[in-house]
Design a protein around this motif. Structure first.
Motif, PDB file in Angstrom:
ATOM      1  N   GLN A 160       0.848  -1.195   0.000  1.00 44.48           N
ATOM      2  CA  GLN A 160       0.000   0.000   0.000  1.00 44.48           C
ATOM      3  C   GLN A 160       0.881   1.241   0.000  1.00 44.48           C
ATOM      4  N   VAL A 161       2.030   1.136   0.668  1.00 41.74           N
ATOM      5  CA  VAL A 161       3.035   2.193   0.645  1.00 41.74           C
ATOM      6  C   VAL A 161       4.392   1.556   0.359  1.00 41.74           C
ATOM      7  N   ASP A 162       5.321   2.368  -0.110  1.00 37.69           N
ATOM      8  CA  ASP A 162       6.684   1.896  -0.358  1.00 37.69           C
ATOM      9  C   ASP A 162       7.575   2.081   0.865  1.00 37.69           C
ATOM     10  N   VAL A 163       7.302   3.137   1.625  1.00 34.97           N
ATOM     11  CA  VAL A 163       8.148   3.492   2.764  1.00 34.97           C
ATOM     12  C   VAL A 163       7.263   3.954   3.905  1.00 34.97           C
ATOM     13  N   ALA A 164       7.657   3.591   5.129  1.00 40.51           N
ATOM     14  CA  ALA A 164       6.926   4.045   6.314  1.00 40.51           C
ATOM     15  C   ALA A 164       7.877   4.046   7.507  1.00 40.51           C
ATOM     16  N   PRO A 165       7.807   5.070   8.367  1.00 37.73           N
ATOM     17  CA  PRO A 165       8.624   5.061   9.577  1.00 37.73           C
ATOM     18  C   PRO A 165       8.040   4.079  10.588  1.00 37.73           C
ATOM     19  N   ILE A 166       8.819   3.102  10.987  1.00 33.92           N
ATOM     20  CA  ILE A 166       8.361   2.118  11.969  1.00 33.92           C
ATOM     21  C   ILE A 166       9.337   2.122  13.145  1.00 33.92           C
ATOM     22  N   GLY A 167       8.807   1.850  14.320  1.00 34.98           N
ATOM     23  CA  GLY A 167       9.640   1.905  15.510  1.00 34.98           C
ATOM     24  C   GLY A 167       9.358   0.767  16.458  1.00 34.98           C
ATOM     25  N   GLY A 168      10.175   0.682  17.518  1.00 32.53           N
ATOM     26  CA  GLY A 168       9.976  -0.321  18.546  1.00 32.53           C
ATOM     27  C   GLY A 168      10.099  -1.726  18.003  1.00 32.53           C
ATOM     28  N   ILE A 169       9.299  -2.615  18.567  1.00 33.77           N
ATOM     29  CA  ILE A 169       9.388  -4.021  18.192  1.00 33.77           C
ATOM     30  C   ILE A 169       8.923  -4.262  16.759  1.00 33.77           C
ATOM     31  N   ASN A 170       8.202  -3.296  16.178  1.00 30.88           N
ATOM     32  CA  ASN A 170       7.778  -3.450  14.789  1.00 30.88           C
ATOM     33  C   ASN A 170       8.965  -3.554  13.841  1.00 30.88           C
ATOM     34  N   VAL A 171      10.088  -2.911  14.183  1.00 32.61           N
ATOM     35  CA  VAL A 171      11.281  -2.997  13.338  1.00 32.61           C
ATOM     36  C   VAL A 171      11.773  -4.438  13.286  1.00 32.61           C
ATOM     37  N   LYS A 172      11.943  -5.021  14.453  1.00 39.00           N
ATOM     38  CA  LYS A 172      12.437  -6.402  14.535  1.00 39.00           C
ATOM     39  C   LYS A 172      11.477  -7.374  13.861  1.00 39.00           C
ATOM     40  N   ARG A 173      10.195  -7.230  14.133  1.00 39.40           N
ATOM     41  CA  ARG A 173       9.213  -8.158  13.589  1.00 39.40           C
ATOM     42  C   ARG A 173       9.060  -8.009  12.076  1.00 39.40           C
ATOM     43  N   TYR A 174       9.122  -6.782  11.584  1.00 42.94           N
ATOM     44  CA  TYR A 174       8.989  -6.575  10.145  1.00 42.94           C
ATOM     45  C   TYR A 174      10.128  -7.257   9.397  1.00 42.94           C
ATOM     46  N   LEU A 175      11.340  -7.081   9.887  1.00 48.06           N
ATOM     47  CA  LEU A 175      12.481  -7.701   9.230  1.00 48.06           C
ATOM     48  C   LEU A 175      12.427  -9.229   9.331  1.00 48.06           C
ATOM     49  N   ALA A 176      12.028  -9.724  10.502  1.00 51.64           N
ATOM     50  CA  ALA A 176      11.955 -11.175  10.682  1.00 51.64           C
ATOM     51  C   ALA A 176      10.939 -11.804   9.733  1.00 51.64           C
ATOM     52  N   LYS A 177       9.864 -11.080   9.445  1.00 52.28           N
ATOM     53  CA  LYS A 177       8.778 -11.651   8.643  1.00 52.28           C
ATOM     54  C   LYS A 177       8.936 -11.402   7.152  1.00 52.28           C
ATOM     55  N   TYR A 178       9.514 -10.248   6.784  1.00 52.59           N
ATOM     56  CA  TYR A 178       9.488  -9.884   5.369  1.00 52.59           C
ATOM     57  C   TYR A 178      10.860  -9.697   4.722  1.00 52.59           C
ATOM     58  N   ALA A 179      11.935  -9.821   5.491  1.00 55.26           N
ATOM     59  CA  ALA A 179      13.265  -9.649   4.892  1.00 55.26           C
ATOM     60  C   ALA A 179      13.516 -10.686   3.800  1.00 55.26           C
ATOM     61  N   ARG A 180      13.003 -11.878   3.995  1.00 58.74           N
ATOM     62  CA  ARG A 180      13.210 -12.938   2.999  1.00 58.74           C
ATOM     63  C   ARG A 180      12.528 -12.603   1.665  1.00 58.74           C
ATOM     64  N   ASP A 181      11.503 -11.721   1.744  1.00 61.38           N
ATOM     65  CA  ASP A 181      10.797 -11.321   0.526  1.00 61.38           C
ATOM     66  C   ASP A 181      11.350 -10.021  -0.058  1.00 61.38           C
ATOM     67  N   GLY A 182      12.353  -9.457   0.612  1.00 59.76           N
ATOM     68  CA  GLY A 182      12.930  -8.204   0.131  1.00 59.76           C
ATOM     69  C   GLY A 182      12.594  -6.995   0.977  1.00 59.76           C
ATOM     70  N   GLY A 183      11.811  -7.178   2.046  1.00 59.45           N
ATOM     71  CA  GLY A 183      11.544  -6.072   2.962  1.00 59.45           C
ATOM     72  C   GLY A 183      12.823  -5.673   3.688  1.00 59.45           C
ATOM     73  N   SER A 184      12.967  -4.392   3.972  1.00 61.41           N
ATOM     74  CA  SER A 184      14.190  -3.918   4.611  1.00 61.41           C
ATOM     75  C   SER A 184      13.908  -2.640   5.395  1.00 61.41           C
ATOM     76  N   THR A 185      14.921  -2.139   6.062  1.00 61.11           N
ATOM     77  CA  THR A 185      14.849  -0.831   6.718  1.00 61.11           C
ATOM     78  C   THR A 185      16.111  -0.063   6.371  1.00 61.11           C
ATOM     79  N   ILE A 186      15.982   1.263   6.346  1.00 59.04           N
ATOM     80  CA  ILE A 186      17.152   2.120   6.176  1.00 59.04           C
ATOM     81  C   ILE A 186      17.124   3.188   7.262  1.00 59.04           C
ATOM     82  N   SER A 187      18.286   3.691   7.582  1.00 64.18           N
ATOM     83  CA  SER A 187      18.388   4.739   8.594  1.00 64.18           C
ATOM     84  C   SER A 187      18.043   6.086   7.978  1.00 64.18           C
ATOM     85  N   HIS A 188      17.336   6.910   8.749  1.00 62.11           N
ATOM     86  CA  HIS A 188      17.033   8.258   8.261  1.00 62.11           C
ATOM     87  C   HIS A 188      18.123   9.252   8.633  1.00 62.11           C
ATOM     88  N   GLY A 189      18.963   8.929   9.628  1.00 62.53           N
ATOM     89  CA  GLY A 189      20.108   9.766   9.973  1.00 62.53           C
ATOM     90  C   GLY A 189      19.782  11.053  10.701  1.00 62.53           C
TER      91      GLY A 189
END
Length: 363
Positions: free
Chosen positions: A211-240
């Protein structure tokens, strides 16, 4: 000796409520409804906003607090038992819920980031910040990461042009998006902002469904998102960027009540000492709060503690206000709202209260 701490009773389907000053609440993930207190509960003597803070809290004072995380830390650390007034804990968090509770006169103090006080002013409600907390290493320990949807092709801020980005006006995540665009040299028209509430797992779900390409996520959602979707190409980047402001704020009207103003001073002290206790007792915090209260695994709790960084409660708000002013100026430009004076959002009578208690430790 102050009287023992007493929590308000829990009413079915509502937050913790106390007495007729807190009539009703029904809070869900996306909406909140609150009823306020009666006019005859208001004090007849008003305290000027520039008058010295009263030192004593009158007997019978009740402070209605929406500070879910620190409620537990204040209880676990023993600070609750030292309070000389009753606390009615409200199951309220985030800018929209807190602002609605303020407007309903159903809350005295709320815990938010730096955007809700700005949004309150722009919507006609006068509020004051009475405590400010940050992280000692905010760049390496950010609150948010930019979640990237599988296949979105975003590896850096330079790739944001033309992307669909989740946006929540009036909340810290929404302001962060505007700051990130500014950092990347982009205007709002260079991307597609998709308005979504930032509660719960709305943003991770929106990323997973593209539904979106990018969204700011925080807390445990970061860990869970990567654990669930990294294998499909989901990722996170630092905003700095710095994204670490945490504030306690109240309606200006509440500070005109001498009893409430004194109780808020005492609460800020307990709040600051509770942050010290969390830092000094990470294992107990993980077991009692993250595992037993929040239902997380111990691994998730450890991840949250490891990524939280070291808390900092500054003795001076001068730099805090200057950074807040930069945020206000950017938001005013991007949203068309009237510029505000950041200093007007702070009650500097409380400036040293939290820092002094923080320096004393969890006594």
């Amino acid at each position: 000796m102050p009287p023992p701490f007493r929590s308000a009773p829990r009413l079915p389907g509502s937050p913790l409520l106390r007495r007729r000053t807190f009539l009703a609440a029904t809070l869900g993930v996306a909406a909140a409804g609150l009823a306020g207190c009666a006019e005859d509960d208001r004090p007849t003597v008003r305290l000027a906003l520039d008058a010295p803070l009263p030192a004593e809290v009158p007997s019978g004072t009740v402070l209605r607090v929406g500070d879910k995380e620190l409620q537990k830390a204040i209880e676990y650390s023993g600070q609750a038992e030292k309070l000389s007034f009753d606390v009615s804990w409200a199951n309220i968090s985030g800018g929209p819920e807190t602002l609605e509770a303020f407007r309903a006169d159903a809350l005295d103090i709320g815990s938010v980031a730096d955007i809700p006080p700005i949004h309150a002013a722009w919507t006609g409600l006068s509020t004051k910040i009475v405590a400010a907390k940050f992280r000692q290493d905010p760049i390496n320990h950010p609150i948010y990461q930019l979640g990237v949807a599988p296949g979105a092709g975003v590896a850096s801020l330079a790739d944001l042009r033309g992307k669909k980005i989740a946006y929540s006006p009036g909340q810290a995540q929404g302001a962060l998006v505007l700051r990130v665009l500014h950092q990347a040299g982009l205007a709002k028209g260079d991307v597609k902002l998709v308005e979504l509430a930032s509660t719960g797992d709305v943003y991770p779900t929106a990323l997973a469904s593209r539904q979106v390409d990018v969204a700011p996520i925080g807390g445990i959602n970061v860990k869970r998102y990567l654990a669930k979707y990294a294998r499909d190409g989901g990722s996170t980047i630092s905003h700095g960027l710095r994204d670490d402001p945490g504030h306690l704020y109240v309606r200006a009207e509440t500070l005109e009540d001498p009893a409430k103003a004194a109780a808020i001073r005492e609460y800020v002290q307990a709040w600051a000492r509770a942050w010290v206790w969390i830092e000094q007792n990470p294992d107990e915090w993980i077991d009692r709060y993250y595992v037993k209260d929040q239902g997380l695994s111990r691994e998730d709790g450890q991840w949250l503690v490891d990524n939280a960084g070291v808390p900092d409660i500054p003795a001076s708000w001068s730099d805090v206000i200057a950074r807040h002013q930069q945020t206000i100026d950017l938001l005013a430009k991007e949203t068309g709202n009237k510029p505000l004076n950041a200093a007007d959002l702070y009650d500097r009578r409380y400036e040293s209260v939290g820092a002094t208690a923080f320096g004393e430790g969890a006594k």
